[in-house]
Design an enzyme around this catalytic site. Structure first.
Site, PDB file in Angstrom:
ATOM      1  N   ASN A   8       0.739  -1.282  -0.023  1.00 53.45           N
ATOM      2  CA  ASN A   8       0.072   0.128  -0.108  1.00 53.45           C
ATOM      3  C   ASN A   8       0.928   1.313  -0.121  1.00 53.45           C
ATOM      4  O   ASN A   8       1.726   1.610   0.909  1.00 53.45           O
ATOM      5  CB  ASN A   8      -0.945  -0.018   1.127  1.00 53.45           C
ATOM      6  CG  ASN A   8      -1.975   1.118   1.274  1.00 53.45           C
ATOM      7  OD1 ASN A   8      -1.753   1.865   0.477  1.00 53.45           O
ATOM      8  ND2 ASN A   8      -2.751   1.452   2.193  1.00 53.45           N
ATOM      9  N   ARG A 101      -2.531  -2.095  -3.607  1.00 55.19           N
ATOM     10  CA  ARG A 101      -3.664  -1.172  -3.417  1.00 55.19           C
ATOM     11  C   ARG A 101      -3.694   0.057  -4.566  1.00 55.19           C
ATOM     12  O   ARG A 101      -2.597   0.712  -4.459  1.00 55.19           O
ATOM     13  CB  ARG A 101      -3.659  -0.633  -2.015  1.00 55.19           C
ATOM     14  CG  ARG A 101      -5.058   0.156  -1.862  1.00 55.19           C
ATOM     15  CD  ARG A 101      -5.141   1.052  -0.668  1.00 55.19           C
ATOM     16  NE  ARG A 101      -6.231   1.928  -0.585  1.00 55.19           N
ATOM     17  CZ  ARG A 101      -6.268   3.091   0.112  1.00 55.19           C
ATOM     18  NH1 ARG A 101      -5.268   3.448   0.795  1.00 55.19           N
ATOM     19  NH2 ARG A 101      -7.454   3.431   0.252  1.00 55.19           N
ATOM     20  N   HIS A 190     -13.123   2.708  -0.631  1.00 56.06           N
ATOM     21  CA  HIS A 190     -13.039   1.660   0.550  1.00 56.06           C
ATOM     22  C   HIS A 190     -13.826   0.111   0.113  1.00 56.06           C
ATOM     23  O   HIS A 190     -14.268  -0.589   0.944  1.00 56.06           O
ATOM     24  CB  HIS A 190     -13.847   2.005   1.752  1.00 56.06           C
ATOM     25  CG  HIS A 190     -13.237   3.268   2.561  1.00 56.06           C
ATOM     26  ND1 HIS A 190     -14.051   3.983   3.126  1.00 56.06           N
ATOM     27  CD2 HIS A 190     -11.957   3.574   2.927  1.00 56.06           C
ATOM     28  CE1 HIS A 190     -13.303   5.053   3.753  1.00 56.06           C
ATOM     29  NE2 HIS A 190     -11.867   4.645   3.238  1.00 56.06           N
ATOM     30  N   ARG A 251     -12.000  15.598   6.673  1.00 65.62           N
ATOM     31  CA  ARG A 251     -12.769  15.873   5.781  1.00 65.62           C
ATOM     32  C   ARG A 251     -14.360  16.116   6.130  1.00 65.62           C
ATOM     33  O   ARG A 251     -14.895  15.550   6.955  1.00 65.62           O
ATOM     34  CB  ARG A 251     -12.601  14.740   4.469  1.00 65.62           C
ATOM     35  CG  ARG A 251     -11.492  14.509   3.806  1.00 65.62           C
ATOM     36  CD  ARG A 251     -11.462  13.117   2.914  1.00 65.62           C
ATOM     37  NE  ARG A 251     -10.543  12.307   3.736  1.00 65.62           N
ATOM     38  CZ  ARG A 251     -10.402  10.963   3.036  1.00 65.62           C
ATOM     39  NH1 ARG A 251     -11.181  10.606   2.308  1.00 65.62           N
ATOM     40  NH2 ARG A 251      -9.542  10.299   3.548  1.00 65.62           N
ATOM     41  N   GLU A 394      -8.257  -5.327   5.019  1.00 63.15           N
ATOM     42  CA  GLU A 394      -8.032  -4.932   3.676  1.00 63.15           C
ATOM     43  C   GLU A 394      -6.710  -5.745   2.912  1.00 63.15           C
ATOM     44  O   GLU A 394      -6.632  -5.990   1.797  1.00 63.15           O
ATOM     45  CB  GLU A 394      -7.994  -3.420   3.366  1.00 63.15           C
ATOM     46  CG  GLU A 394      -9.001  -2.750   3.779  1.00 63.15           C
ATOM     47  CD  GLU A 394      -9.155  -1.137   3.683  1.00 63.15           C
ATOM     48  OE1 GLU A 394      -9.350  -0.621   2.809  1.00 63.15           O
ATOM     49  OE2 GLU A 394      -8.876  -0.585   5.048  1.00 63.15           O
TER      50      GLU A 394
END
Length: 407
Positions: A8, A101, A190, A251, A394
């Site tokens: 990642n 990823r 996601h 955010r 993940e």
């Protein structure tokens, strides 16, 4: 023992895990960071099974590299040195593939994809939709191909799981020609997490995935909701970018677009300043002064009104999406909370479903408050809708999809 190396990659760092394909056990994990700085840093953990097959406590090594790590290729050399010095041996646990990823796949990538030169060109082209992520992901792919030139590399896209969303849900009501020309639509993110936890929930309940209507809340520093019908994503809260939807650490989530025009005209904020405001200075941070849910919760418990408002806004948004997605699904079997906040913040989980007994969601307060690991039920035994906490993984999902792409 066949393994997959999962990578990642960010712009100045990359995380990695070495995963046993057969047992799905993590054999090693690590982080190389401060790439491009004068002094780099790296950390490496080795999780080797003992003679009986049980995983021993991790052997953790963290050190500072007293030299510059100029780029990701140099960073991968640091990672290879860590494996050589601290284990496990990559000769004995050689990766059969490297899974990467990649945040944005646009409309082009709807499944894990073996990396070719053409795939890399497409990832670069899509970078305008994720300028903070895709270029960094591509740097990691290029560096990994130098380090592991003889094995396939597979790109696993955050957006791929949401390619099943119908046009009514992914289309924004703006000029159609302009939207098509500039690829403006909902993509969702996601996806690896939503796919992993929805499948894990079905397996835990011993019910067919194809029969379940689920709402999954992935709540971390970034947060998103997903409506999943029979294992297929049918709606999700993040949009063309990861900015839309729920309240996040820094955010804003959903916002009237006219707010931007107003701040441009009245406060004199330019486009870059507005981008920074919504992505880096909003959310929990903008409302309370901190982007960490743990700090917000603690401050609220001490009477901090700004922190309490931040919690209230967060919970209100969760309930908003829960109700909307229940309607989209036409019924509901399971609500799932996952990721750092979803797995560890009982106050947020309770707020999201409080007073929804009329919709069949009955929370067990004691179960919800219990500090535990692993998949667990936090609803009452007689609740028509099962509420679960499901830890996400993940990296394991990327490893699984990498193997599937090779098959």
């Amino acid at each position: 023992m066949p393994t997959v190396l999962v990578v990642n990659s960010g712009s100045s760092s990359f995380k990695y895990q070495l995963i046993d394909v057969e047992t799905e056990r993590t054999l090693a994990s690590g982080l190389v960071e401060r790439i491009g700085d004068a002094t780099g840093a790296a950390g490496h953990r080795s999780y080797l099974p003992d003679a009986a097959g049980a995983t021993t406590p991790p052997i953790e090594e963290r050190w500072v590299i007293e030299r510059e790590i100029p780029d990701h290729t140099a960073g991968f050399r640091v990672m290879l040195d860590a494996f050589a010095e601290h284990g496990p041996s990559l000769d004995e646990h050689a990766p059969i593939a490297v899974g990467h990823r990649v945040v944005h796949g646009g409309k082009r990538f709807f499944e894990p994809t073996v990396v070719t030169d053409l795939v890399k060109i497409n990832i670069e082209d899509i970078s305008e939709l994720a300028p903070l992520h895709n270029p960094a992901n591509l740097q990691g792919i290029n560096a990994a191909q130098v380090a592991f030139p003889d094995v396939p590399h597979v790109a696993v896209f955050d957006t791929a799981f949401h390619q099943t969303i119908p046009a009514a849900a992914y289309t924004y009501a703006i000029d159609a020609e302009l939207a098509a020309k500039h690829r403006v639509r909902r993509y969702g993110f996601h996806g690896t997490s939503h796919k992993f936890v929805s499948e894990a929930a079905a397996a835990f309940l011993d019910r067919p995935l194809g029969e379940l209507k689920q709402i999954v809340f992935h709540l971390g520093n970034g947060a998103s909701a997903c409506a999943i019908d029979g294992g297929r994503s049918v709606d999700t809260s993040m949009g063309m970018t990861p900015l839309e939807g729920l309240v996040m650490g820094t955010r804003s989530g959903d916002l009237d677009p006219a707010v931007l025009f107003h701040l441009h005209r009245k406060a004199g904020l330019g486009f870059d300043e507005l981008d920074t405001l919504l992505n880096r200075r909003s959310g929990l941070l903008g409302l309370s002064g901190t982007g960490d849910m743990r700090d917000v919760t603690e401050s609220a418990s001490k009477g901090d009104e700004a922190a309490q408002l931040a919690l209230d806004v967060t919970v209100h948004r969760l309930r908003h999406y829960l109700g909307a997605y229940l309607a989209v699904l036409g019924g509901l079997d399971v609500v799932v909370f996952t990721a750092g906040v979803g797995e560890n913040a009982p106050l947020i989980r309770a707020g999201a479903v409080q007073g929804l007994e009329g919709l069949g969601i009955i929370l067990d307060e004691d179960r919800n408050a219990e500090r535990a690991r692993g998949i667990r039920v936090i609803s009452t035994d007689d609740s028509p809708v099962t509420v679960l906490v499901v830890p996400t993984n993940e990296e394991l999902e990327i490893a699984r999809q990498t193997v599937a792409a090779l098959a």
